[in-house]
Scaffold this motif. Structure first.
Motif, short mmCIF file in Angstrom:
data_model
loop_
_atom_site.label_atom_id
_atom_site.label_comp_id
_atom_site.label_asym_id
_atom_site.label_seq_id
_atom_site.Cartn_x
_atom_site.Cartn_y
_atom_site.Cartn_z
N ASP A 37 31.48 0.17 -40.95
CA ASP A 37 32.19 -0.82 -40.50
C ASP A 37 31.83 -1.19 -38.88
N GLU A 38 31.98 0.09 -38.18
CA GLU A 38 31.76 0.18 -36.77
C GLU A 38 30.40 -0.28 -36.18
N ALA A 39 29.50 0.39 -37.33
CA ALA A 39 27.95 -0.08 -36.89
C ALA A 39 27.54 -1.39 -37.12
N LEU A 40 28.25 -1.82 -38.33
CA LEU A 40 28.06 -3.42 -38.49
C LEU A 40 28.78 -4.36 -37.46
N ASP A 41 29.77 -3.80 -37.08
CA ASP A 41 30.45 -4.71 -35.64
C ASP A 41 29.53 -4.62 -34.78
N ALA A 42 28.80 -3.39 -34.34
CA ALA A 42 27.94 -3.16 -32.99
C ALA A 42 26.69 -4.07 -33.46
N LEU A 43 26.04 -4.19 -34.39
CA LEU A 43 24.94 -4.93 -34.68
C LEU A 43 25.46 -6.31 -34.71
N ASP A 44 26.58 -6.76 -35.22
CA ASP A 44 26.67 -8.21 -35.20
C ASP A 44 27.16 -8.53 -33.94
N HIS A 45 27.91 -7.71 -33.10
CA HIS A 45 28.18 -8.09 -31.50
C HIS A 45 26.75 -8.39 -30.72
N LEU A 46 25.93 -7.31 -31.08
CA LEU A 46 24.70 -7.60 -30.20
C LEU A 46 23.80 -8.61 -30.80
N LYS A 47 23.91 -8.99 -32.05
CA LYS A 47 22.95 -10.00 -32.61
C LYS A 47 23.35 -11.56 -32.04
N SER A 48 24.91 -11.48 -32.05
CA SER A 48 25.68 -12.61 -31.45
C SER A 48 25.21 -12.76 -29.85
N GLU A 49 25.35 -11.90 -29.23
CA GLU A 49 24.70 -11.85 -27.70
C GLU A 49 23.21 -12.19 -27.72
N ALA A 50 22.55 -11.74 -28.62
CA ALA A 50 21.09 -12.16 -28.59
C ALA A 50 20.67 -13.58 -28.94
N ARG A 51 21.58 -13.96 -29.86
CA ARG A 51 21.52 -15.61 -30.36
C ARG A 51 21.86 -16.40 -29.11
N ARG A 52 22.68 -16.11 -28.45
CA ARG A 52 23.04 -16.79 -27.19
C ARG A 52 22.12 -17.04 -26.06
N LEU A 53 21.16 -16.09 -26.26
CA LEU A 53 20.25 -16.20 -25.17
C LEU A 53 18.77 -16.80 -25.69
N PRO A 54 18.09 -17.60 -24.84
CA PRO A 54 16.83 -18.29 -25.41
C PRO A 54 15.90 -17.50 -25.48
N ASP A 111 23.28 4.27 -40.28
CA ASP A 111 22.18 4.58 -39.56
C ASP A 111 21.21 3.54 -39.03
N THR A 112 20.89 2.75 -40.19
CA THR A 112 19.84 1.58 -39.95
C THR A 112 20.61 0.50 -39.02
N ALA A 113 21.97 0.23 -39.41
CA ALA A 113 22.72 -0.86 -38.56
C ALA A 113 22.69 -0.25 -36.84
N TYR A 114 22.93 1.01 -36.75
CA TYR A 114 22.96 1.54 -35.48
C TYR A 114 21.28 1.38 -34.72
N GLU A 115 20.37 2.05 -35.43
CA GLU A 115 19.10 1.67 -35.09
C GLU A 115 18.76 0.17 -34.66
N ASN A 116 19.22 -0.73 -35.49
CA ASN A 116 18.54 -1.95 -35.32
C ASN A 116 19.64 -2.47 -33.95
N ALA A 117 20.83 -1.97 -33.80
CA ALA A 117 21.72 -2.50 -32.67
C ALA A 117 20.94 -1.75 -31.74
N ASP A 118 20.34 -0.58 -31.49
CA ASP A 118 19.75 0.27 -30.35
C ASP A 118 18.43 -0.68 -29.82
N ALA A 119 17.82 -0.90 -31.02
CA ALA A 119 16.61 -1.62 -30.71
C ALA A 119 16.78 -3.07 -30.11
N ILE A 120 17.95 -3.77 -30.53
CA ILE A 120 18.19 -4.98 -29.72
C ILE A 120 18.67 -4.64 -28.49
N LYS A 121 19.58 -3.88 -28.06
CA LYS A 121 20.20 -3.41 -26.86
C LYS A 121 18.82 -3.04 -25.81
N ASP A 122 17.89 -2.17 -26.37
CA ASP A 122 16.87 -1.45 -25.41
C ASP A 122 16.15 -2.74 -25.12
#
Length: 431
Positions: free
Chosen positions: A279-296, A227-238
């Protein structure tokens, strides 16, 4: 004369009885004295009495023997009945012990299997939870620990491992709360007057409750991490979406048009499902983190005042309205200028009004520029990580004083860096 006659009468001796036997010329006589007569009479009386007793015994012997035989038969029958009752009781006790032993062996096997599953789950969760806590960034309270070594449940309840008769001693049951592992530290309401079967049942109930508690804690921990991973992923996505920054539109999308029959899952399947979800939630969070880290998204000059924002302004040299394609940060000469995201250096040198300028390509059409540098510390083609130093601030080119000119461009078009900085503040705690 009278006196003489009286004396003769009174002085006459009484003669004893004499038995005379005559046989021809032979004459024999026996004197029978009173004591001999008494002895002979007694002998005859004894013989007569013995004869009468023997005759009575012979007459009553069959009746006595029959009565004795009947009494002995009754006693033997009573003994045999008692022995049969005791054998039946022993058979019932033996059968019950066998059933109790089989039931106990079954319960012990189930407990050992469940404990093995918990130990395997704990080992499996170590790497997942370590990754989850690293990705989520917040350490959750520890759940119940797995046993350091598997305790012998058979020995704990008195059941020998070789399958012999199971015995449950009060000492072994009462010592259940002395184990270091929480599985065995559960106190039970075992009483001294409880039977062995009752004590064993209460111990099994206590152990089952402990195992169930550990299973629930493991599932709860995995669920909270997911749940925490999904919440963090949603926060980054939003945050990215609210700033108009690109985000994978299909990622994390809720699929509501679904259906199918309900198939209940057992504990093992639920655990596997929860771990897969994590695992899926962590993959989602890791994906969004990677996308966010590529942005300045980072601040190129944290703690420094913005002296000129992005947009239309009065040109500081000509005094006319002009478009300012970046943001100016007040900075002393020689302060390190650091990149705000990982990327590759595409330009590093003099660039007209920028003076000494470094441009970095971050991928997906995003690039950043650092102008008016007094010194350049990178070369074209060099790969940089976020926070790497690209040069030192100065006032080269078209500038009125030392500062850092910072630009963000998307597909070659300048965009407001403030939008990225605002998103960076929101998602910084998640990255």
């Amino acid at each position: 004369m009278n006196a003489t006659g009286q004396s003769a009468v009174f002085g006459k001796r009484k003669e004893p009885h004499t038995v005379i036997i005559a046989h021809g010329d032979e004459i024999r006589h026996f004197t029978v004295r009173p004591w001999m007569a008494a002895v002979i009479g007694s002998a005859f009386a004894a013989v007569a009495i013995g004869y009468l007793l023997a005759t009575s015994y012979l007459v009553l012997r069959d009746d006595l023997i029959g009565a004795a035989t009947a009494r002995q038969a009754r006693m033997q029958q009573a003994y045999e009945d008692r022995i049969s009752a005791l054998r039946s009781q022993v058979d019932r006790i033996t059968s019950r012990q066998l059933l109790d032993q089989q039931l106990m062996e079954t319960k012990v096997s189930e407990l050992l299997e469940r404990q093995t599953q918990l130990s395997q789950r704990h080992g499996r969760l170590d790497s997942v939870i370590e990754r989850a806590e690293k990705e989520v960034g917040a350490k959750l309270p520890d759940a119940a620990p797995a046993p350091q070594q598997k305790p012998d449940v058979r020995a704990e309840i008195g059941a020998p491992a070789d399958g012999g008769a199971a015995t449950v001693s009060l000492a072994s049951l009462g010592a259940a709360d002395t184990k270091p592992f929480s599985l065995w530290s559960t106190r039970t309401d075992i009483k001294a007057d409880d039977s062995s079967a009752d004590r064993a049942d209460k111990l099994f109930v206590a152990i089952n409750q402990s195992l169930r508690s550990i299973e629930n804690e493991q599932l709860d921990r995995v669920s909270r991490l997911a749940d925490t991973a999904y919440e963090n992923a949603d926060a980054i996505k939003d945050a990215l979406a609210s700033a108009g920054l690109p985000v994978d539109s299909n990622f994390g999308k809720d699929e509501t048009d679904v259906g199918g029959p309900l198939i209940p899952l057992d504990k093992a399947a639920i655990f596997d499902s929860k771990v897969k979800e994590l695992d899926e939630a962590l993959d989602a969070l890791d994906h969004l983190k990677s996308e966010a880290r590529r942005l300045p998204l980072a601040n190129p000059a944290p703690g420094h005042v913005v002296t000129s924002p992005f947009g239309v302004r009065t040109d500081p040299i000509l005094g006319t309205a002009a478009l300012h394609s970046g943001m100016d940060f007040r900075a002393p000469r020689g302060m390190p200028a650091r990149t705000t995201a990982a990327g590759v250096v595409t330009r590093a040198g003099w660039a007209g009004g920028y003076g000494r300028m470094v441009e970095i390509d971050h991928g997906n059409g995003f690039a950043t520029r650092y102008g008016h540098l007094s010194k350049i510390l990178v070369a074209v083609g060099q790969k940089l990580k976020a926070g790497d130093e690209v040069g030192e601030t100065g006032s080269s080119g078209r500038s009125t004083g030392p500062h850092l000119h910072y630009e963000v461009r998307h597909n070659g078009e300048a965009v407001n860096p403030l939008r990225f900085l605002a998103v960076g503040k929101k998602v910084q705690k998640y990255l």
